[in-house]
Write a protein that holds these residues in place. Sequence first.
Motif, short mmCIF file in Angstrom:
data_model
loop_
_atom_site.label_atom_id
_atom_site.label_comp_id
_atom_site.label_asym_id
_atom_site.label_seq_id
_atom_site.Cartn_x
_atom_site.Cartn_y
_atom_site.Cartn_z
N ASN A 23 6.49 -22.39 6.87
CA ASN A 23 6.29 -21.98 8.25
C ASN A 23 5.12 -21.01 8.40
O ASN A 23 4.36 -21.09 9.36
N GLU B 63 2.00 -23.15 8.29
CA GLU B 63 1.78 -23.88 9.54
C GLU B 63 1.20 -22.95 10.60
O GLU B 63 0.23 -23.30 11.29
N SER C 104 3.92 -29.83 12.88
CA SER C 104 4.94 -28.80 12.79
C SER C 104 5.72 -28.68 14.10
O SER C 104 5.23 -28.13 15.08
#
Length: 153
Positions: A47, A50, A73
């Motif tokens: 995460n 991204e 994402s």
Amino acid sequence: MKKVIIYADGGCRGNGKDNAIGGYGIILKYKDHLKEVKKGFKNTTNNIMELTAVIDALLMLKEPCEVDLYSDSAYVVNAFNNGWIEKWQRNGWVTSGKNKVKNKELWEKLIELTNYHKVRFIKVEGHSDDELNNRCDELANIAMDELEKENNI
């Protein structure tokens, strides 16, 4: 206002584990010009990669632009398109599940950039037939390979 297309993808090997290796790939497209960027990171998560890919891509723009930003994402795209950002801010950066929002500093930076640029978030399917998204994934993996080789991991 210039119209720019951005593809951004982040990835992580060993996500959630110590010494995870991450990377991102970015493609900036303005008219007939394409620019590819890749970068590797240590001790990160998928995460974070991204978000960092999207942030770094927007930071490369030298003036306010109208941006179509493509990402695979759901975490990033849905946060904007489904209003999660506004809800998190209203709730003091707490999710609907009553947990603290992770990566708050990155979200705040991305919000700042979306206030500077006019950004439209577009979800693409990962590992499908989108040539530029696949290239970003390839760039992210090359960056991770290079970092692993450089550090004998």
